[in-house]
Each structure stands twice: as structure tokens, then as C-alpha cells.
Design an enzyme around this catalytic site. Structure first.
Site, mmCIF file in Angstrom:
data_model
loop_
_atom_site.group_PDB
_atom_site.id
_atom_site.type_symbol
_atom_site.label_atom_id
_atom_site.label_comp_id
_atom_site.label_asym_id
_atom_site.label_seq_id
_atom_site.Cartn_x
_atom_site.Cartn_y
_atom_site.Cartn_z
ATOM 1 N N GLY A 1 2.026 -5.961 7.215
ATOM 2 C CA GLY A 1 1.084 -6.565 6.280
ATOM 3 C C GLY A 1 -0.175 -6.987 7.010
ATOM 4 N N SER A 2 -0.838 -7.976 6.476
ATOM 5 C CA SER A 2 -2.136 -8.376 7.033
ATOM 6 C C SER A 2 -1.961 -9.163 8.327
ATOM 7 C CB SER A 2 -2.872 -9.236 6.009
ATOM 8 O OG SER A 2 -2.134 -10.416 5.773
ATOM 9 N N GLU B 1 7.457 0.311 16.053
ATOM 10 C CA GLU B 1 8.498 0.854 15.196
ATOM 11 C C GLU B 1 8.676 2.326 15.558
ATOM 12 O OE1 GLU B 1 6.811 -0.096 11.252
ATOM 13 O OE2 GLU B 1 8.224 -1.773 11.197
ATOM 14 N N CYS C 1 -3.314 1.531 6.386
ATOM 15 C CA CYS C 1 -3.702 0.795 7.598
ATOM 16 C C CYS C 1 -4.305 1.730 8.638
ATOM 17 C CB CYS C 1 -2.487 0.075 8.166
ATOM 18 S SG CYS C 1 -1.104 1.191 8.437
ATOM 19 N N ASN D 1 0.807 -1.232 0.000
ATOM 20 C CA ASN D 1 0.000 0.000 0.000
ATOM 21 C C ASN D 1 0.838 1.280 0.000
ATOM 22 O OD1 ASN D 1 0.693 -0.618 2.709
ATOM 23 N ND2 ASN D 1 -0.927 0.727 3.428
ATOM 24 N N GLU E 1 3.535 -5.402 12.280
ATOM 25 C CA GLU E 1 2.619 -4.260 12.088
ATOM 26 C C GLU E 1 1.523 -4.746 11.167
ATOM 27 O OE1 GLU E 1 2.870 -1.605 13.745
ATOM 28 O OE2 GLU E 1 4.877 -1.909 14.524
HETATM 29 P P1 NAD Z 1 0.063 -9.283 3.092
HETATM 30 O O1 NAD Z 1 0.070 -9.714 4.495
HETATM 31 O O2 NAD Z 1 -0.677 -10.067 2.097
HETATM 32 O O3 NAD Z 1 1.568 -9.186 2.535
HETATM 33 C C1 NAD Z 1 2.566 -8.423 3.193
HETATM 34 C C2 NAD Z 1 3.931 -8.975 2.825
HETATM 35 O O4 NAD Z 1 4.052 -10.300 3.371
HETATM 36 C C3 NAD Z 1 4.173 -9.114 1.324
HETATM 37 O O5 NAD Z 1 5.514 -8.805 1.031
HETATM 38 C C4 NAD Z 1 3.899 -10.595 1.076
HETATM 39 O O6 NAD Z 1 4.582 -11.098 -0.042
HETATM 40 C C5 NAD Z 1 4.453 -11.208 2.359
HETATM 41 N N1 NAD Z 1 3.912 -12.541 2.678
HETATM 42 C C6 NAD Z 1 2.737 -13.079 2.307
HETATM 43 N N2 NAD Z 1 2.621 -14.334 2.789
HETATM 44 C C7 NAD Z 1 3.755 -14.588 3.490
HETATM 45 C C8 NAD Z 1 4.223 -15.688 4.248
HETATM 46 N N3 NAD Z 1 3.508 -16.797 4.383
HETATM 47 N N4 NAD Z 1 5.429 -15.583 4.857
HETATM 48 C C9 NAD Z 1 6.168 -14.467 4.759
HETATM 49 N N5 NAD Z 1 5.777 -13.382 4.044
HETATM 50 C C10 NAD Z 1 4.575 -13.442 3.422
HETATM 51 O O7 NAD Z 1 -0.413 -7.759 3.123
HETATM 52 P P2 NAD Z 1 -0.703 -6.809 1.896
HETATM 53 O O8 NAD Z 1 -1.969 -7.247 1.244
HETATM 54 O O9 NAD Z 1 0.539 -6.640 1.083
HETATM 55 O O10 NAD Z 1 -0.941 -5.405 2.637
HETATM 56 C C11 NAD Z 1 -2.151 -5.004 3.194
HETATM 57 C C12 NAD Z 1 -2.187 -5.254 4.679
HETATM 58 O O11 NAD Z 1 -1.098 -4.599 5.307
HETATM 59 C C13 NAD Z 1 -3.414 -4.696 5.354
HETATM 60 O O12 NAD Z 1 -3.906 -5.627 6.272
HETATM 61 C C14 NAD Z 1 -2.909 -3.471 6.089
HETATM 62 O O13 NAD Z 1 -3.649 -3.064 7.209
HETATM 63 C C15 NAD Z 1 -1.555 -3.908 6.474
HETATM 64 N N6 NAD Z 1 -0.703 -2.770 6.774
HETATM 65 C C16 NAD Z 1 -0.371 -2.527 8.074
HETATM 66 C C17 NAD Z 1 0.410 -1.431 8.391
HETATM 67 C C18 NAD Z 1 0.813 -1.125 9.811
HETATM 68 O O14 NAD Z 1 1.715 -0.341 9.995
HETATM 69 N N7 NAD Z 1 0.193 -1.705 10.803
HETATM 70 C C19 NAD Z 1 0.861 -0.582 7.374
HETATM 71 C C20 NAD Z 1 0.483 -0.870 6.063
HETATM 72 C C21 NAD Z 1 -0.291 -1.964 5.767
#
Ligand code: NAD
Length: 486
Positions: A226-227, A460, A282, A150, A248
Site C-alpha cells: 500500500g502507500s 516478495e 505502483c 489497485n 511494499e
Molecule cells: P493504502 O496504504 O491506503 O491502503 C493499503 C491497505 O492498508 C488497505 O487494505 C487499507 O485498508 C490498509 N490500511 C490503511 N490504513 C491502515 C492502518 N493504519 N493500519 C493497517 N492497515 C491500514 O494504499 P491504497 O490507497 O489502497 O493503495 C495505493 C498505494 O499502494 C500506492 O501508494 C501504491 O504505490 C501502493 N502499491 C504498492 C505496490 C508495491 O508492490 N510496492 C503495489 C501496489 C500498490
């Protein structure tokens, strides 16, 4: 077609198996480039390079590390236009947003940690007349950084910069959905002469490349954004291996509006906190709680302003809402809009796909406002991560607080009020790692950043990040028996 490569041991490297993933331009719905579909063997090369680089990098003076990171920061600023364009094409976000926020912040991340490391100190604990303890903060070794799509370069650098500043070497995996600016960052690292192996960037699928990184015994820590689902998967693999973890994750943040707020500032900011970056931040306030006495007025004004937002070509200067990042994400958001209506929600505006001229195949969704749903329904409980918000009325402070806290997430919250006591009390009791009063997304990089509950583990930002990327070692020296010569 442009093909990007991994960055391993200071040079670009094709994936060993020669396999590539398609990269889409979300505004056009077309493939425009390809990125390595790396596997375990590529990851091993990167980890070996980082391991080899660690002794020299961790023994550099902080002044020298400061110089490298500052040089990277400066190059990002020098390349602002190109990087912003690349980010916009890769992600679908408005070019104006990438220019104003994403890329400047990526540069600030390096600049901030370049400076922070020169001020980082550790403690001493004196046992009067007996002993002195001093605590060293040692870099961990090779660490892994995994980031989402994002805010691609913004969040990628937010992890890499403190890790490098603290003396670690890094293997980083950007999102496979938006890897372009991570590739351009590698070019910058080569240009500034960052020693080889200090930073390695491996592209590929999360469940393949990312999972290898999380499970690898040589990786001492994982910093993940990520998620919540993937964060949980990483924790289940990395925690039994006793890696340090910073997670995060998702958010479903309340935006609480009291009748006594500065109305104009509130509504202008609420438009941004709802729909900036197509609602794919997020920290977006996707649950808007409004005091009943101003509910109707807010609803009418907000819907009117939402309808006026310009959705379209991300490269046009006047575009406010660009494309969402991918076809699967577009489908997911549309399904949530359908679900909201099945759950009894009333669609006040938006909800449909948009087909801007010349971008008919792109993935655009109208900013969407829904009312009439209870807090416990899926629409109000699950993270949609798109341009979709719900309106929920409340009557008392206690009710607002209860509604805000009725969530498994706890990333951020915004409170709009001119009442100082209320602001402090609500801020104290709300279950969120970050609370904004009368503002949104105002960031001071020294402050702790992260979520409670299912939104995160660890923080962080500022010294928190430098502490995460170092291991404290206490040294106790007993000096009781030594007699001073007189
Ligand atoms: P995602 O969890 O699908 O992917 C994030 C990263 O993890 C990517 O690089 C992906 O390739 C990697 N990944 C996926 N599966 C994995 C695994 N099994 N092992 C290791 N790495 C793996 O998230 P997304 O769809 O890229 O991003 C959106 C999400 O990120 C939303 O839930 C959002 O709220 C969250 N987000 C959180 C913050 C925060 O600071 N809290 C900031 C931005 C986005």
C-alpha cells in the site's frame, strides 16, 4: 443490493456489530454493494480461528498443501470470466485488463507457490569431523496480509499463497475500496474444502481493522502492500512488537529513454507503463526522461497516441482507460493536475474529467501529459497514482542517472537503449529494486520483488517470500566423541 461477508473459521460471517461499508462502482459513481465494517471483535474471531488451525495446517505434508493451493489456482482459472467482471465493476479497470492480467495472475500466484513449496529446501553446514548443523525453516504461526485496491485479487493472493504454502495460517484484510474478489476467493476456498481457519478474510477500514491486525500480539508477521504513509504507520506499531515486516509501498518510477532505443517498441510500451490500469500501478513510469535529441519527436508522437487512447465504459472490449477507483482518488488526481500547472507545468494533453455516455457520474480522467517541470517540484516528487506523467529532457547518461535517482522512492525503473554497456551501467547504479531494460512489467515470479528507499522494506517473490514467511532454526549436532563400533 449485494452484501458480502467476512470469511472466518471456514464459513461466512456477518460483522458482529452489523455495520457495513458502501461499495461503489467507479464507472457509474453509484453504490452497488456493501461490505462488513468489521472491528476488533471480528478480527479476534479470525485470529482465534487461525490460531486453532495452525498446528494441523503446519504439520501437513507439503504435498497436501500443494494440492489445496493447486485446487484454488484451478478454481480461479475456471471462474475467470466471473472474477474478471467482478474486479472490473469493483475497481473501474477495463474488463479486458482484468481478464488478461489480474485474474490469470491471481491463479498463477497460487500455482507458483503450490509448486515452489515442494522445492523449498534448507541448508546444512558441516564442520568436518566435528559437527553437523542443519537449518529448519519453521512456519511463523498466524500471519497478517494487508493489500491495496489497485490490483485487488492479484496482490491479495500474492501474499496469501506463499504464507499458506509455508505452513502459516492467515488473517487477511483486503482494501475496503475493492473487497469483492476477496469475497469470491473465500467462496472458492469453501468449494475446494480448505480446512477451516487456515485462511480468514476480514473486511473493514484500514485504520480500524487493519490497525488491529498490525498491533495484535498473536500476529507474527505483517505482509503489507500500500502507500508509504500507511506502511510507516504499520511499522511504527508492529516493529516494537518484533513482528516480521514486509512493506511494499509507493513508487515514482523513472522511464529513461535514450535516442538509440527501439523507438516503436519503446513508445508502445511507454503508453502502457504510463496509463495501464489508469496509471494506478505502483510500477508505472510516471517520470519520463527523454534524451534531448529525440525529445520533440517523442513528445509529438506520444501526445498524439495518448490522445487516441479510448477512455470509457470498462466493460466495453475496446476501452483502454477505465475509471479511477473512487471519488476521493479522482479528486486527489485532479488536485495534482492543478498543482502541476501552478508549479509551471505545461499541460500537453488531458487533464480534464471525462463523461462517457451512460457513465456521466463515473470517475474518469483523461490521460494527462505535462512538461516543463523541474525534478524537485512536488509533481515530480510525490506519487499521484493516476493517469498523469511528466516529460523531462536530459543530455547525458550522468544527467539521466542523477534525475532518475532524485527521488525518495526506489521501486522500479525502465531503461530504453540498444547500448549494452550503458544498459548494464545504468541498471547497476539506478536506485530501484526492479530495473527493466527495453521492457516493462515483465515478471518472472521466481525473482525478488520490492523497492528501495521509501518504496519498501523486504522482498516478495519466489524463495524470498517463502523465507519471509518462515523462521530459520539451526540445529548443531556434535558427533566428535562417538567412537564407531568396528
Ligand atoms: P493504502 O496504504 O491506503 O491502503 C493499503 C491497505 O492498508 C488497505 O487494505 C487499507 O485498508 C490498509 N490500511 C490503511 N490504513 C491502515 C492502518 N493504519 N493500519 C493497517 N492497515 C491500514 O494504499 P491504497 O490507497 O489502497 O493503495 C495505493 C498505494 O499502494 C500506492 O501508494 C501504491 O504505490 C501502493 N502499491 C504498492 C505496490 C508495491 O508492490 N510496492 C503495489 C501496489 C500498490
Amino acid at each position: 443490493m449485494k452484501r458480502i461477508l467476512n470469511y472466518i473459521n471456514g464459513a461466512f460471517a456477518a460483522p458482529i456489530k452489523g455495520s457495513y461499508l458502501k461499495l461503489y462502482n467507479p464507472a457509474l459513481g453509484l453504490v452497488y454493494a456493501e461490505a462488513p465494517d468489521s472491528d476488533e471483535a471480528d478480527m479476534q474471531l479470525a485470529i482465534d480461528a487461525a490460531q486453532k488451525a495452525f498446528p494441523a495446517w503446519s504439520n501437513l505434508t507439503t504435498d497436501k498443501r500443494h494440492e489445496y493451493l493447486s485446487a484454488i489456482a484451478q478454481k480461479i482459472t475456471d471462474n475467470l470470466e466471473d472474477l474478471a467482471l467482478a474486479e472490473s465493476i469493483d475497481n473501474g479497470k477495463p474488463l479486458a485488463l482484468a481478464k488478461a492480467v489480474d485474474i490469470p495472475r491471481a491463479s498463477s500466484n497460487f500455482k507458483f507457490f503450490a509448486n515452489a513449496i515442494t522445492q523449498f529446501s534448507s541448508e546444512a553446514h558441516e564442520m568436518k569431523g566435528t559437527a553437523i548443523n542443519y537449518t529448519l525453516r519453521k512456519p511463523l504461526g498466524v500471519v497478517g496480509c494487508i493489500s491495496p485496491w489497485n490490483l485487488p485479487l492479484y496482490l491479495f493472493t500474492w501474499k496469501i499463497a506463499p504464507a499458506l504454502a509455508a505452513g502459516n495460517t492467515v488473517v487477511a484484510k483486503p482494501s475496503e475500496v475493492t473487497p469483492m474478489t476477496a469475497f469470491l476467493l473465500a467462496e472458492i476456498c469453501i468449494e475446494v474444502g480448505l480446512p477451516k481457519g487456515v485462511l480468514n478474510i476480514v473486511h473493514g477500514l484500514g485504520e480500524k481493522t487493519g490497525a488491529v491486525l498490525s498491533a495484535h500480539p498473536q500476529i507474527k508477521a505483517i505482509s503489507f502492500t500500500g502507500s508509504t504513509k500507511v506502511g510507516g504507520a504499520i511499522a511504527s506499531i508492529a516493529a516494537p512488537l518484533f513482528k516480521k515486516l514486509s512493506l511494499e509501498m509507493g513508487g515514482k518510477n523513472p522511464n529513461i529513454i535514450f535516442a538509440d532505443c527501439d523507438y516503436e517498441k519503446m513508445i508502445e510500451t511507454t503508453l502502457k507503463s504510463s496509463f495501464a490500469n489508469q496509471g494506478q500501478i505502483c510500477l508505472c513510469g510516471s517520470r519520463i526522461l527523454i534524451e534531448k535529441s529525440i525529445y520533440e519527436k517523442f513528445k509529438n508522437d506520444f501526445v498524439e497516441r495518448t490522445k487516441a487512447l479510448k477512455v470509457g465504459n470498462p466493460l466495453s472490449e475496446d476501452t483502454q482507460v477505465g475509471a479511477v477507483v473512487s471519488k476521493p482518488h479522482f479528486d486527489k488526481i485532479k488536485q495534482y493536475i492543478d498543482l502541476a500547472q501552478k508549479e509551471g507545468g505545461n499541460l500537453l494533453c488531458g487533464g480534464k474529467a471525462v463523461k462517457p455516455q451512460g457513465h456521466e457520474e463515473g470517475w474518469f480522467i483523461e490521460p494527462t501529459v505535462i512538461e516543463g517541470l523541474s525534478m524537485d517540484c512536488r509533481t515530480n516528487q510525490e506519487e499521484i497514482f493516476g493517469p498523469v506523467v511528466t516529460l523531462i529532457p536530459f543530455e547525458t547518461d550522468a544527467e539521466a542517472l542523477a534525475l532518475a535517482n532524485e527521488s525518495n522512492y526506489g521501486l522500479s525503473a525502465t531503461i530504453w537503449t540498444q547500448n549494452l554497456n550503458r544498459a548494464h551501467q545504468m541498471a547497476d547504479e539506478i536506485e530501484a529494486g526492479i530495473v527493466w531494460v527495453n521492457t516493462w512489467l515483465m515478471r518472472d515470479l521466481r525473482t525478488p520483488f520490492g523497492g528501495m528507499k521509501n518504496s519498501g522494506v523486504g522482498r516478495e517473490g519466489g524463495l524470498e517470500a517463502l523465507r519471509f514467511f518462515t523462521e530459520p532454526k539451526n540445529i548443531c549436532i556434535d558427533y566428535t566423541k562417538h567412537k564407531l563400533n568396528s
